[in-house]
Design a protein around this motif. Structure first.
Motif, PDB file in Angstrom:
ATOM      1  N   LEU A 150       0.809  -1.225   0.000  1.00  0.00           N
ATOM      2  CA  LEU A 150       0.000   0.000   0.000  1.00  0.00           C
ATOM      3  C   LEU A 150       0.840   1.272   0.000  1.00  0.00           C
ATOM      4  CD1 LEU A 150      -2.775  -1.183   2.452  1.00  0.00           C
ATOM      5  CD2 LEU A 150      -3.082  -0.647   0.037  1.00  0.00           C
ATOM      6  N   LEU A 151       2.143   1.129   0.248  1.00  0.00           N
ATOM      7  CA  LEU A 151       3.096   2.231   0.160  1.00  0.00           C
ATOM      8  C   LEU A 151       2.832   3.354   1.162  1.00  0.00           C
ATOM      9  CD1 LEU A 151       3.571   2.475  -3.722  1.00  0.00           C
ATOM     10  CD2 LEU A 151       4.602   0.894  -2.087  1.00  0.00           C
ATOM     11  N   ARG A 152       2.242   3.019   2.300  1.00  0.00           N
ATOM     12  CA  ARG A 152       2.228   3.995   3.385  1.00  0.00           C
ATOM     13  C   ARG A 152       3.664   4.252   3.819  1.00  0.00           C
ATOM     14  NH1 ARG A 152      -2.406   1.322   7.320  1.00  0.00           N
ATOM     15  NH2 ARG A 152      -4.242   1.767   6.031  1.00  0.00           N
ATOM     16  N   VAL A 153       3.967   5.480   4.197  1.00  0.00           N
ATOM     17  CA  VAL A 153       5.316   5.852   4.594  1.00  0.00           C
ATOM     18  C   VAL A 153       5.329   6.147   6.090  1.00  0.00           C
ATOM     19  CG1 VAL A 153       7.195   7.511   4.314  1.00  0.00           C
ATOM     20  CG2 VAL A 153       5.859   6.783   2.318  1.00  0.00           C
ATOM     21  N   ASN A 154       6.188   5.463   6.809  1.00  0.00           N
ATOM     22  CA  ASN A 154       6.279   5.674   8.250  1.00  0.00           C
ATOM     23  C   ASN A 154       7.281   6.759   8.601  1.00  0.00           C
ATOM     24  OD1 ASN A 154       4.498   3.877   9.787  1.00  0.00           O
ATOM     25  ND2 ASN A 154       5.575   2.228   8.709  1.00  0.00           N
ATOM     26  N   ASP A 155       6.915   7.586   9.559  1.00  0.00           N
ATOM     27  CA  ASP A 155       7.811   8.599  10.113  1.00  0.00           C
ATOM     28  C   ASP A 155       8.681   7.892  11.147  1.00  0.00           C
ATOM     29  OD1 ASP A 155       9.016  10.651  11.588  1.00  0.00           O
ATOM     30  OD2 ASP A 155       7.331  12.020  11.259  1.00  0.00           O
ATOM     31  N   ILE A 156       9.884   7.523  10.750  1.00  0.00           N
ATOM     32  CA  ILE A 156      10.728   6.671  11.589  1.00  0.00           C
ATOM     33  C   ILE A 156      11.160   7.377  12.869  1.00  0.00           C
ATOM     34  CG2 ILE A 156      12.872   5.357  11.691  1.00  0.00           C
ATOM     35  CD1 ILE A 156      10.566   4.202   9.910  1.00  0.00           C
ATOM     36  N   ALA A 157      11.481   8.660  12.792  1.00  0.00           N
ATOM     37  CA  ALA A 157      11.890   9.388  13.997  1.00  0.00           C
ATOM     38  C   ALA A 157      10.749   9.417  15.012  1.00  0.00           C
ATOM     39  CB  ALA A 157      12.326  10.804  13.632  1.00  0.00           C
ATOM     40  N   ALA A 158       9.522   9.632  14.534  1.00  0.00           N
ATOM     41  CA  ALA A 158       8.366   9.664  15.436  1.00  0.00           C
ATOM     42  C   ALA A 158       8.115   8.294  16.050  1.00  0.00           C
ATOM     43  CB  ALA A 158       7.134  10.149  14.681  1.00  0.00           C
ATOM     44  N   LEU A 159       8.209   7.235  15.249  1.00  0.00           N
ATOM     45  CA  LEU A 159       8.000   5.885  15.773  1.00  0.00           C
ATOM     46  C   LEU A 159       9.087   5.507  16.772  1.00  0.00           C
ATOM     47  CD1 LEU A 159       6.813   3.808  12.674  1.00  0.00           C
ATOM     48  CD2 LEU A 159       5.430   4.841  14.478  1.00  0.00           C
ATOM     49  N   ALA A 160      10.319   5.926  16.501  1.00  0.00           N
ATOM     50  CA  ALA A 160      11.410   5.641  17.438  1.00  0.00           C
ATOM     51  C   ALA A 160      11.154   6.301  18.788  1.00  0.00           C
ATOM     52  CB  ALA A 160      12.735   6.119  16.856  1.00  0.00           C
ATOM     53  N   ALA A 161      10.688   7.553  18.761  1.00  0.00           N
ATOM     54  CA  ALA A 161      10.385   8.249  20.016  1.00  0.00           C
ATOM     55  C   ALA A 161       9.269   7.550  20.776  1.00  0.00           C
ATOM     56  CB  ALA A 161      10.000   9.699  19.713  1.00  0.00           C
ATOM     57  N   LEU A 162       8.246   7.098  20.069  1.00  0.00           N
ATOM     58  CA  LEU A 162       7.143   6.389  20.723  1.00  0.00           C
ATOM     59  C   LEU A 162       7.612   5.061  21.312  1.00  0.00           C
ATOM     60  CD1 LEU A 162       4.305   7.012  18.104  1.00  0.00           C
ATOM     61  CD2 LEU A 162       4.408   7.932  20.431  1.00  0.00           C
ATOM     62  N   ALA A 163       8.382   4.305  20.539  1.00  0.00           N
ATOM     63  CA  ALA A 163       8.870   3.011  21.020  1.00  0.00           C
ATOM     64  C   ALA A 163       9.761   3.172  22.234  1.00  0.00           C
ATOM     65  CB  ALA A 163       9.621   2.296  19.896  1.00  0.00           C
TER      66      ALA A 163
END
Length: 399
Positions: A165-178
């Motif tokens: 589906l080619l959704r693009v993840n905001d990796i910096a935001a996900l890293a902060a959440l994790a």
């Protein structure tokens, strides 16, 4: 050893040509070391290598020089401490998620629209092993945070660019959440490649690639890689030794050959994919196009910032006649592009997810995610872009 000339012919043949003749000059291509075993002058030296007291090679599952050369190159490309290579991308995913979360009872929050076989593996673990894995839309950060905080979580698993589906993840935001919830972030960066970005520089703890795809890029090798800290590498090395999923040296040598042109190939594929996406968006027989480079893509701004102006070589789209029959007619009408189940090769390939990558997913769940009966994924190759467009148009004439 005594004079070899006095040995029997059979012995001399077996012992012949075990090393290369010495001489000046350094090869510009690394040697392919196919040897399974490695001889030592003393048992003490061999014992030290087995005990990790000194570097060296003892047996194929423990490491080989050719695979080690690839691992060092990949670690540099992805800006991680170490990389371990596996026989396939799925082997890499299974080894990491199992070793670093599942086997110790850890909980996993995973992207709902990930590669179909990845999701199928995770769902099998929940059925067979009682693993706690929950699926969320990782572009919905509030949903991710709720899932992470619902219970103690070991791992957040996401794809840089979701397949298909080619959704693009905001990796910096996900890293902060994790990290805010005490979890690690693992990112499958296969669709992005190290050319678009390096997830580790944005906070990802682990970077996974299917080397089968863009890194090799020639459609003739299968492989996978897990990159991260030296601690992760030790866990992965234990898996290759005991589970036996280590990448063989010939495959590693071919990947090294292939990845030398990675930057050139990806640049061309990104440029051509944008050309194809724009053409499809204006075509009367197409109902929707998903490509991060188009302004109407939900994560276009994230992709533009994160990937530096390139958006990947894959375009997904749905036919206006949103049916399996129409999709089959389109696939059968292609002449230049292959109807094939992979991405990242030199040549253009089109996949129909409902019968291949997402076949195991129930039809209702596919539809909920957006993988409808007329949905197709195109991996754009390095052919002339106008030739690709002409082939697509000719196939659409059958729809």
């Amino acid at each position: 050893m005594k004079d070899r000339r006095k040995l029997g012919a059979g012995t001399r043949l077996v012992r012949a040509a075990r090393s290369l003749p010495s001489g000046d000059g350094h090869p510009v291509v690394p040697a392919l070391i196919q040897s399974v075993a490695f001889d030592y002058g003393s048992a003490a030296e061999q014992d030290a290598v087995f005990g990790n007291e000194r570097p060296g090679y003892v047996y194929g599952r423990y490491g080989t020089p050719t695979v080690a050369a690839l691992e060092l190159a990949l670690a540099e490309l992805d800006a991680v401490e170490a990389v371990t290579c596996f026989v396939t991308g799925m082997a890499a995913i299974a080894a990491f998620v199992d070793a670093c979360a599942v086997s110790s009872g850890g909980r996993v929050v995973a992207q709902e629209d990930s590669y179909g076989q990845t999701r199928a593996l995770f769902e099998r673990w929940t059925r067979e092993r009682g693993v706690d894995i929950v699926f969320v839309d990782t572009t919905d950060h509030a949903a991710v945070e709720r899932a992470l905080r619902a219970k103690p979580t070991t791992l957040l698993y996401a794809e840089a660019i979701a397949n298909p589906l080619l959704r693009v993840n905001d990796i910096a935001a996900l890293a902060a959440l994790a990290h805010g919830s005490g979890a690690r972030l693992a990112v499958d960066a296969t669709f992005a490649t190290p050319i678009l970005f390096r997830p580790a520089t944005l906070g990802a703890d682990v970077v996974i690639h299917s080397l089968t795809k863009y890194v090799n890029g020639h459609g003739d090798v299968m492989g996978g890689a897990v990159g991260g800290s030296s601690e992760v590498a030790r866990a992965m090395r234990d898996r290759t030794i005991l589970d036996g999923g280590y990448l063989p040296p010939h495959e590693a040598w071919l990947v090294i050959r292939g990845m030398r042109t990675l930057a050139l190939r990806v640049a061309r594929q990104c440029e051509s994919a944008l050309h194809v996406a724009r053409h499809l968006a204006a075509h009367p027989k197409i109902s929707r196009v998903r490509y991060p480079g188009l302004p109407d893509h939900p994560q276009h701004a994230v992709a533009k910032r994160q990937f530096g102006g390139r958006f990947g070589g894959v375009v997904s789209f749905a036919l206006k006649e949103d049916s399996r029959e129409a999709a089959f007619r389109f696939l059968d009408g292609l002449e230049l592009a292959a109807s094939a189940t992979t991405i990242g090769d030199l040549f253009t390939e089109v996949l129909y997810p409902p019968i291949s990558s997402h076949r195991r997913l129930p039809a209702a769940e596919r539809k909920r995610l957006g993988i409808t009966d007329g949905f197709l994924r195109m991996s754009v190759g390095i052919e002339e872009p106008d030739d690709i467009v002409a082939d697509v148009d000719a196939a659409l004439a059958h729809v």
